[in-house]
Write a protein that holds these residues in place. Structure first.
Motif, PDB file in Angstrom:
ATOM      1  N   TYR A  23       0.829  -1.204   0.000  1.00 10.04           N
ATOM      2  CA  TYR A  23       0.000   0.000   0.000  1.00 10.04           C
ATOM      3  C   TYR A  23       0.868   1.260   0.000  1.00 10.04           C
ATOM      4  N   SER A  24       1.907   1.254   0.843  1.00 15.84           N
ATOM      5  CA  SER A  24       2.807   2.414   0.884  1.00 15.84           C
ATOM      6  C   SER A  24       3.545   2.587  -0.440  1.00 15.84           C
ATOM      7  N   LYS A  25       3.989   1.475  -1.039  1.00 16.65           N
ATOM      8  CA  LYS A  25       4.678   1.569  -2.323  1.00 16.65           C
ATOM      9  C   LYS A  25       3.731   2.031  -3.424  1.00 16.65           C
ATOM     10  N   LEU A  26       2.484   1.565  -3.365  1.00 18.65           N
ATOM     11  CA  LEU A  26       1.512   1.964  -4.381  1.00 18.65           C
ATOM     12  C   LEU A  26       1.191   3.451  -4.274  1.00 18.65           C
ATOM     13  N   LYS A  27       1.062   3.952  -3.047  1.00 17.46           N
ATOM     14  CA  LYS A  27       0.835   5.379  -2.859  1.00 17.46           C
ATOM     15  C   LYS A  27       2.037   6.190  -3.335  1.00 17.46           C
ATOM     16  N   GLU A  28       3.234   5.671  -3.065  1.00 19.25           N
ATOM     17  CA  GLU A  28       4.441   6.361  -3.522  1.00 19.25           C
ATOM     18  C   GLU A  28       4.514   6.394  -5.043  1.00 19.25           C
ATOM     19  N   GLN A  29       4.164   5.265  -5.691  1.00 22.55           N
ATOM     20  CA  GLN A  29       4.163   5.229  -7.146  1.00 22.55           C
ATOM     21  C   GLN A  29       3.107   6.184  -7.713  1.00 22.55           C
ATOM     22  N   GLU A  30       1.937   6.254  -7.068  1.00 23.94           N
ATOM     23  CA  GLU A  30       0.905   7.182  -7.513  1.00 23.94           C
ATOM     24  C   GLU A  30       1.388   8.627  -7.415  1.00 23.94           C
ATOM     25  N   TYR A  31       2.025   8.949  -6.282  1.00 19.28           N
ATOM     26  CA  TYR A  31       2.518  10.316  -6.088  1.00 19.28           C
ATOM     27  C   TYR A  31       3.594  10.658  -7.114  1.00 19.28           C
ATOM     28  N   THR A  32       4.518   9.721  -7.346  1.00 21.17           N
ATOM     29  CA  THR A  32       5.589   9.957  -8.313  1.00 21.17           C
ATOM     30  C   THR A  32       5.033  10.104  -9.720  1.00 21.17           C
ATOM     31  N   TYR A  33       4.104   9.214 -10.093  1.00 19.52           N
ATOM     32  CA  TYR A  33       3.543   9.249 -11.440  1.00 19.52           C
ATOM     33  C   TYR A  33       2.700  10.502 -11.658  1.00 19.52           C
ATOM     34  N   SER A  34       1.945  10.908 -10.630  1.00 13.88           N
ATOM     35  CA  SER A  34       1.127  12.113 -10.767  1.00 13.88           C
ATOM     36  C   SER A  34       2.003  13.352 -10.933  1.00 13.88           C
ATOM     37  N   ASN A  35       3.095  13.430 -10.153  1.00 15.78           N
ATOM     38  CA  ASN A  35       4.011  14.567 -10.300  1.00 15.78           C
ATOM     39  C   ASN A  35       4.681  14.575 -11.670  1.00 15.78           C
ATOM     40  N   THR A  36       5.025  13.381 -12.160  1.00 17.75           N
ATOM     41  CA  THR A  36       5.635  13.295 -13.495  1.00 17.75           C
ATOM     42  C   THR A  36       4.665  13.744 -14.571  1.00 17.75           C
ATOM     43  N   GLU A  37       3.407  13.302 -14.452  1.00 17.42           N
ATOM     44  CA  GLU A  37       2.407  13.699 -15.437  1.00 17.42           C
ATOM     45  C   GLU A  37       2.145  15.206 -15.387  1.00 17.42           C
ATOM     46  N   ARG A  38       2.093  15.759 -14.178  1.00 19.18           N
ATOM     47  CA  ARG A  38       1.841  17.200 -14.069  1.00 19.18           C
ATOM     48  C   ARG A  38       2.984  18.009 -14.656  1.00 19.18           C
ATOM     49  N   SER A  39       4.213  17.607 -14.357  1.00 19.38           N
ATOM     50  CA  SER A  39       5.352  18.318 -14.930  1.00 19.38           C
ATOM     51  C   SER A  39       5.396  18.180 -16.442  1.00 19.38           C
ATOM     52  N   PHE A  40       5.012  16.991 -16.950  1.00 15.65           N
ATOM     53  CA  PHE A  40       4.986  16.779 -18.396  1.00 15.65           C
ATOM     54  C   PHE A  40       3.928  17.659 -19.055  1.00 15.65           C
ATOM     55  N   GLN A  41       2.748  17.711 -18.445  1.00 18.34           N
ATOM     56  CA  GLN A  41       1.687  18.553 -19.003  1.00 18.34           C
ATOM     57  C   GLN A  41       2.070  20.031 -18.931  1.00 18.34           C
ATOM     58  N   LEU A  42       2.760  20.435 -17.831  1.00 13.46           N
ATOM     59  CA  LEU A  42       3.196  21.819 -17.714  1.00 13.46           C
ATOM     60  C   LEU A  42       4.215  22.172 -18.791  1.00 13.46           C
TER      61      LEU A  42
END
Length: 467
Positions: free
Chosen positions: A410-429
């Motif tokens: 669960y902790s790893k999945l949340k970490e992956q979600e946070y990392t992927y969301s930040n990557t997507e946001r920076s990519f969209q920016l």
């Protein structure tokens, strides 16, 4: 000109800036290793292919490798024992062994066992991390959309429904879809209340209309996702997409049964008893189809990290779960046979057969203890105590393992979600900034010398007037 290599009894190696001197007779014990082949090779050209560089003045072979790892390789040639320290990374050490041409069998057995265990643990951890990344990252092929019909539109719709981190609208759609799931479940449960069934509209209750609206929304969402995917095989194999299909299928099966079986046979049901029996069987099937609607709650797993972590834990611990059920089945059979053997001669005993005792054994091992069936004799109570004790020990064994793995995943999945969301946001920016930057410089790039217009100054205006 290729340099001539002098003949020496010492093999001089410069590994990462550190010099090692190995006697040639020690190197010759392992002629198949890289250094052994280098020491026996007399062809200057081939020798240069085995090392990175060579200097004739110092008679040194240069290798651009990590000298810390080579300390253990050097110790191996001097002592014939290849030690594996716990501080070393097993994967990197395995690569170094492959580069120098050494085998794992050259290490001591104790080191080899620990090394293999660490390598297996690291590879399993890497595999789990990759699967966790795949749980978060949606499956899509960017190149396929470029060749597909209306690929840009299909990609936008796919990101909107499948990738909630791609945009604010996709996040809002994920929240809206989760609310629809909750509303449909509440409507399905409230439709069983008799007081609410009195309020109808068009022959159906209000809750039925809400449920129908939810089913239509889920159906449209499923077919839009099916039409916009870039890989239909991967889409069909996905467990979450199968859950979406199961969520909408019972409603349409219910309509088919009601229209083609029950309605067509209701008219002749009073005249023909066989038809009544057939209608009764169809009604039982219809009840099962209606019961399948409860699987709609599994749609929450698409947007719930906890449910996805729980399902991932069950998949990863499938062997442990199967072993648990096997031990439970063995306990049920064993203690039911023991209880039947000690209670068979007691008057008024409820344990008349071993299959009839399975229920008592299952309830006792699970530590539920309904108390509807109890032993009569003292020996039977001792068997019951043993059954309950076995159930406590058995149920306590895998709980800690499953909970630890669930919390870890669960902790790893949340970490992956946070990392992927930040990557997507920076990519969209970056995409938005690049698009705005191009829109700013495009007018200047398109202008030519002939199209440049100067605003006349005061001096130009006066000169023109004099003329």
């Amino acid at each position: 000109q290729t340099p001539d290599f002098p003949i020496s009894n010492i093999v001089n190696l410069n590994v990462g800036g550190k010099v090692f001197h190995i006697p040639k007779h020690l190197v010759m014990k392992y002629p198949k290793s890289r250094i052994g082949v280098l020491a026996m090779c007399e062809d200057p050209v081939r020798r240069l292919t085995l090392c990175d560089d060579y200097t004739v003045q110092n008679d040194q072979f240069f290798f651009d490798r990590d000298p810390m790892f080579f300390h253990y390789i050097f110790h191996f040639y001097c002592s014939n024992v290849l030690w594996v320290m716990d501080s070393l990374c097993p994967i990197n050490f395995e690569e170094e062994m492959s580069f120098w041409g050494l085998k794992l069998k050259d290490t001591p057995r104790c080191c080899r066992i620990l090394f293999e265990e660490k390598v297996d643990d690291i590879r399993e951890s890497l595999k789990v991390n990759q699967e966790l990344v795949n749980e978060i990252k949606p499956h899509q092929d960017e190149e396929c959309y470029e060749t597909m019909f209306m690929g840009n539109l299909r990609k936008v719709l796919w990101d909107l429904m499948e990738n909630p981190y791609s945009s604010l609208a996709a996040k809002a759609f994920a929240v809206f879809s989760s609310l629809f799931v909750l509303i449909s479940i509440v409507a399905m449960t409230m439709n069983t209340v008799k007081d609410l069934r009195d309020y109808q509209l068009g022959g159906r209750t209000y809750m039925e209309w809400i449920e129908i609206s939810s089913i239509l929304f889920f159906t449209v969402e499923y077919f839009l996702r099916l039409m916009t995917t870039s890989n239909i095989k991967q889409f069909v194999k996905s467990a979450l997409n199968f859950v979406d299909l199961v969520a909408v299928m019972p409603y349409f099966l219910q309509i088919i049964f009601e229209v083609f079986f029950i309605d067509s046979e209701d008219l002749g049901a009073q005249e023909d008893l066989k038809t009544m029996a057939r209608v009764s069987k169809v009604s039982k099937v219809l009840k099962v189809v209606k019961l399948m609607r409860i699987f709609r709650i599994l749609k929450l797993a698409r947007h719930s990290t906890g449910m996805r972590a729980f399902g991932f834990t069950i998949r990863q611990c499938s062997e442990q779960v199967c072993c648990l059920f096997l031990f439970i089945a063995m306990g049920i059979f064993t203690f039911s046979a023991l209880m039947h053997s000690v209670e068979i001669d007691q008057p008024g005993t409820p344990f008349s057969s071993i299959p009839g005792t399975w229920w008592w054994a299952a309830v006792s091992i699970s530590t539920v203890g309904y108390g509807d069936v109890v032993p009569v004799s003292y020996l039977g109570r001792c068997v019951a105590f043993g059954c309950i004790s076995f159930g406590i020990i058995l149920n306590g064994m895998p709980i800690s393992i499953l909970f630890n793995k669930f919390s870890d995943y669960y902790s790893k999945l949340k970490e992956q979600e946070y990392t992927y969301s930040n990557t997507e946001r920076s990519f969209q920016l970056k995409k938005r900034m690049k698009r705005r930057f191009q829109s700013c410089i495009e007018p200047e790039a398109e202008e030519s010398d002939d199209d440049v217009h100067y605003r006349p100054t005061v001096r130009h205006t006066v000169t023109a007037a004099k003329d």
